[in-house]
Design an enzyme around this catalytic site. Structure first.
Site, PDB file in Angstrom:
ATOM      1  N   LYS A 264     -10.054  -3.598  -6.426  1.00  0.00           N
ATOM      2  CA  LYS A 264     -10.378  -2.332  -7.037  1.00  0.00           C
ATOM      3  C   LYS A 264      -9.201  -1.532  -7.232  1.00  0.00           C
ATOM      4  O   LYS A 264      -9.659  -0.498  -8.196  1.00  0.00           O
ATOM      5  CB  LYS A 264     -11.488  -1.969  -6.045  1.00  0.00           C
ATOM      6  CG  LYS A 264     -12.880  -1.631  -6.076  1.00  0.00           C
ATOM      7  CD  LYS A 264     -13.136  -1.360  -7.515  1.00  0.00           C
ATOM      8  CE  LYS A 264     -14.560  -1.128  -7.974  1.00  0.00           C
ATOM      9  NZ  LYS A 264     -15.560  -0.704  -7.089  1.00  0.00           N
TER      10      LYS A 264
ATOM     11  N   LYS B 198      -3.534 -10.199  -7.869  1.00  0.00           N
ATOM     12  CA  LYS B 198      -4.922 -10.441  -7.073  1.00  0.00           C
ATOM     13  C   LYS B 198      -6.041  -9.387  -7.649  1.00  0.00           C
ATOM     14  O   LYS B 198      -5.709  -8.144  -7.900  1.00  0.00           O
ATOM     15  CB  LYS B 198      -4.638 -10.402  -5.614  1.00  0.00           C
ATOM     16  CG  LYS B 198      -5.803  -9.852  -4.861  1.00  0.00           C
ATOM     17  CD  LYS B 198      -5.358  -9.596  -3.446  1.00  0.00           C
ATOM     18  CE  LYS B 198      -5.599  -7.981  -3.217  1.00  0.00           C
ATOM     19  NZ  LYS B 198      -5.934  -7.597  -1.800  1.00  0.00           N
TER      20      LYS B 198
ATOM     21  N   LYS C 214       0.736  -1.256  -0.093  1.00  0.00           N
ATOM     22  CA  LYS C 214       0.073  -0.059  -0.106  1.00  0.00           C
ATOM     23  C   LYS C 214       0.721   1.183  -0.013  1.00  0.00           C
ATOM     24  O   LYS C 214       0.493   2.178  -0.581  1.00  0.00           O
ATOM     25  CB  LYS C 214      -0.897   0.007   1.078  1.00  0.00           C
ATOM     26  CG  LYS C 214      -1.894  -1.104   0.950  1.00  0.00           C
ATOM     27  CD  LYS C 214      -3.121  -0.740   1.981  1.00  0.00           C
ATOM     28  CE  LYS C 214      -4.375  -1.627   1.649  1.00  0.00           C
ATOM     29  NZ  LYS C 214      -5.486  -1.826   2.977  1.00  0.00           N
TER      30      LYS C 214
HETATM   31  P1  AMP Z   1     -11.130  -5.831   1.159  1.00  0.00           P
HETATM   32  O1  AMP Z   1     -11.918  -5.405   0.261  1.00  0.00           O
HETATM   33  O2  AMP Z   1      -9.752  -5.630   0.949  1.00  0.00           O
HETATM   34  O3  AMP Z   1     -11.521  -5.146   2.594  1.00  0.00           O
HETATM   35  O4  AMP Z   1     -11.307  -7.510   1.449  1.00  0.00           O
HETATM   36  C1  AMP Z   1     -12.324  -7.990   2.164  1.00  0.00           C
HETATM   37  C2  AMP Z   1     -12.280  -9.321   2.082  1.00  0.00           C
HETATM   38  O5  AMP Z   1     -12.019 -10.137   0.598  1.00  0.00           O
HETATM   39  C3  AMP Z   1     -10.764  -9.897   2.595  1.00  0.00           C
HETATM   40  O6  AMP Z   1     -10.937 -11.013   3.531  1.00  0.00           O
HETATM   41  C4  AMP Z   1      -9.734 -10.249   1.723  1.00  0.00           C
HETATM   42  O7  AMP Z   1      -8.775 -11.269   2.035  1.00  0.00           O
HETATM   43  C5  AMP Z   1     -11.021 -10.759   0.519  1.00  0.00           C
HETATM   44  N1  AMP Z   1     -10.197 -10.483  -0.794  1.00  0.00           N
HETATM   45  C6  AMP Z   1     -10.163  -9.277  -1.511  1.00  0.00           C
HETATM   46  N2  AMP Z   1      -9.570  -9.489  -2.629  1.00  0.00           N
HETATM   47  C7  AMP Z   1      -9.783 -10.589  -2.728  1.00  0.00           C
HETATM   48  C8  AMP Z   1      -9.332 -11.678  -3.833  1.00  0.00           C
HETATM   49  N3  AMP Z   1      -9.046 -10.867  -5.163  1.00  0.00           N
HETATM   50  N4  AMP Z   1      -9.213 -13.083  -3.707  1.00  0.00           N
HETATM   51  C9  AMP Z   1      -9.576 -13.630  -2.785  1.00  0.00           C
HETATM   52  N5  AMP Z   1      -9.989 -12.885  -1.734  1.00  0.00           N
HETATM   53  C10 AMP Z   1     -10.016 -11.588  -1.523  1.00  0.00           C
HETATM   54  N1  TRP Z   2      -7.867  -5.873   6.747  1.00  0.00           N
HETATM   55  C1  TRP Z   2      -9.052  -6.350   6.071  1.00  0.00           C
HETATM   56  C2  TRP Z   2      -8.825  -6.248   4.659  1.00  0.00           C
HETATM   57  O1  TRP Z   2      -8.433  -5.351   4.254  1.00  0.00           O
HETATM   58  C3  TRP Z   2     -10.293  -5.869   6.727  1.00  0.00           C
HETATM   59  C4  TRP Z   2     -10.245  -6.279   8.441  1.00  0.00           C
HETATM   60  C5  TRP Z   2     -10.408  -5.174   9.433  1.00  0.00           C
HETATM   61  C6  TRP Z   2     -10.731  -7.319   8.994  1.00  0.00           C
HETATM   62  N2  TRP Z   2     -10.337  -5.759  10.503  1.00  0.00           N
HETATM   63  C7  TRP Z   2     -10.517  -6.939  10.382  1.00  0.00           C
HETATM   64  C8  TRP Z   2     -10.538  -8.722   8.553  1.00  0.00           C
HETATM   65  C9  TRP Z   2     -10.784  -8.046  11.176  1.00  0.00           C
HETATM   66  C10 TRP Z   2     -10.831  -9.751   9.260  1.00  0.00           C
HETATM   67  C11 TRP Z   2     -10.837  -9.694  10.558  1.00  0.00           C
HETATM   68  O2  TRP Z   2      -9.614  -7.169   3.994  1.00  0.00           O
END
Ligand code: AMP
Ligand code: TRP
Length: 338
Positions: free
Chosen positions: A200, A197, A116
């Site tokens: 967005k 991966k 990031k």
């Molecule tokens: P986020 O949108 O980063 O908050 O992710 C929410 C959840 O979706 C988290 O558990 C991530 O590990 C999972 N996730 C996000 N992108 C992917 C992906 N491309 N493949 C599998 N899991 C994902």
């Molecule tokens: N960091 C996680 C992500 O980007 C989101 C998240 C925040 C999370 N707090 C959590 C996931 C606690 C599991 C448990 O996807």
């Protein structure tokens, strides 16, 4: 203390749900919730999203949209504690205490922080650095033992286990051991750059959103990369086949049900070299559009009534607060501040 497994997971309100979020996490959340075997908590982590670049207005709108989408995907506020992180201020209080037991060298190892920091090189804020500590607080505030996430979050869940150990060592043995729960498909790849991966942050064309209308899904899939330089297993093709396997599963249920005929047909044609990528893409478009048809209807219905969503979230926060307050009472005593 109860021996029941406690599920905790969270998602940032930074964009509409995409099929990576769904196959890596949300589909599993719903299955775990519906199994009735666990105490489940699902949180929209708006404090975490402050570490990124989205605007206040977008964040505000997206919290409601993410809530509507999770409800439409099957999160049931009667069965799970479903709420917004900032509605329960104990999250930041515990995060502060955890900051004081976490060595910075351990945070410097976090690959997501490094990634990031490249993506948002002009905004490497302290919150981005301590982000995993807040995540540990989210989970441990509710004594979470199992964390269903995609593979990109495993390192953060391991850090959560360490934070619990550091705290338990310095104060009292109080917090449980936490582990990640991965799905069969812990990493869905981008459509346009299938070695990365699906995310967005790569841009619109890289992801399929659950809310995408069938013609949008079709358009995006038409542009999906299948060709590869060298190697006999093109990652783009593998990714599309995996998606077809998931979204056309016999019975199409969240728990799966064996490979479908359509998947078997394409898998065989891949093996004998007769596969036509155009046909694979149109079959997949159709399966995805069908799979999420109910989701799209429910999502749109829910979005007609923001007050109802707000009510659901407030009632979830009330349930979460009860546990959070109890934990903080204990923690304050243990660290000697009350
Ligand atoms: P986020 O949108 O980063 O908050 O992710 C929410 C959840 O979706 C988290 O558990 C991530 O590990 C999972 N996730 C996000 N992108 C992917 C992906 N491309 N493949 C599998 N899991 C994902
Ligand atoms: N960091 C996680 C992500 O980007 C989101 C998240 C925040 C999370 N707090 C959590 C996931 C606690 C599991 C448990 O996807």
């Amino acid at each position: 203390m109860t021996k029941k497994k406690i599920i905790y997971s969270g998602i940032q309100p930074t964009g509409n749900l995409h099929i990576g979020n769904y196959l890596g996490a949300v589909k599993n959340w719903v299955a775990l919730q519906n199994s009735g075997e666990y105490e489940c908590h699902f949180c929209i982590v708006d404090y975490h999203s402050l570490t990124g670049n989205i605007s206040a207005k977008d964040r505000h709108d997206q919290i409601i949209r993410t809530a509507a989408e999770l409800l439409a995907a099957g999160i049931d506020p009667e069965k799970s504690v479903f709420y917004v992180q900032s509605h329960v201020p104990e999250h930041t209080e515990l995060a502060w205490i955890f900051n004081t037991v976490t060595p910075i060298a351990e945070l410097e190892r976090m690959t997501q922080f490094k990634d990031k920091s490249q993506v948002q090189a002009k905004n490497i804020n302290a919150g981005l650095f301590t982000y995993p500590v807040l995540q540990a607080a989210d989970i441990l505030l509710y004594h979470g033992t199992h964390v269903p996430v995609g593979v990109d979050q495993v390192q953060h869940v391991e850090l959560t286990r360490d934070v619990a150990r550091w705290f338990n060592k310095k104060y009292d043995k109080y917090f449980p051991e936490t582990k990640a729960l991965l799905t069969e498909i812990p990493k869905v790849m981008s459509l346009l750059e299938p070695v990365k991966k699906m995310s967005k942050s790569l841009g619109e064309g890289h992801v399929i959103e659950l809310a995408d209308e069938p013609e949008v899904v079709e358009k995006k899939l038409k542009k999906a990369v299948t060709a590869t330089e060298g190697g006999d297993k093109a990652p783009g093709v593998e990714n599309l086949l995996t998606l077809l396997e998931q979204f056309s599963a016999q019975g199409g249920s969240a728990l799966g049900g064996g490979a479908s005929d359509v998947y078997n047909k394409f898998k065989e044609s891949q093996e004998d070299g007769s596969i036509r990528y155009g046909d694979l893409k149109s079959a997949l478009s159709q399966e995805i559009a069908n799979y999420f048809a109910d989701f799209r209807t429910k999502r749109n219905e829910l979005l007609e009534d923001h007050d109802k969503i707000a009510e659901i979230l407030m009632s979830g926060a009330k349930k979460a607060s009860k546990t959070a307050m109890e934990t903080m009472e204990d923690v304050r005593k243990m660290v000697g501040i009350r």
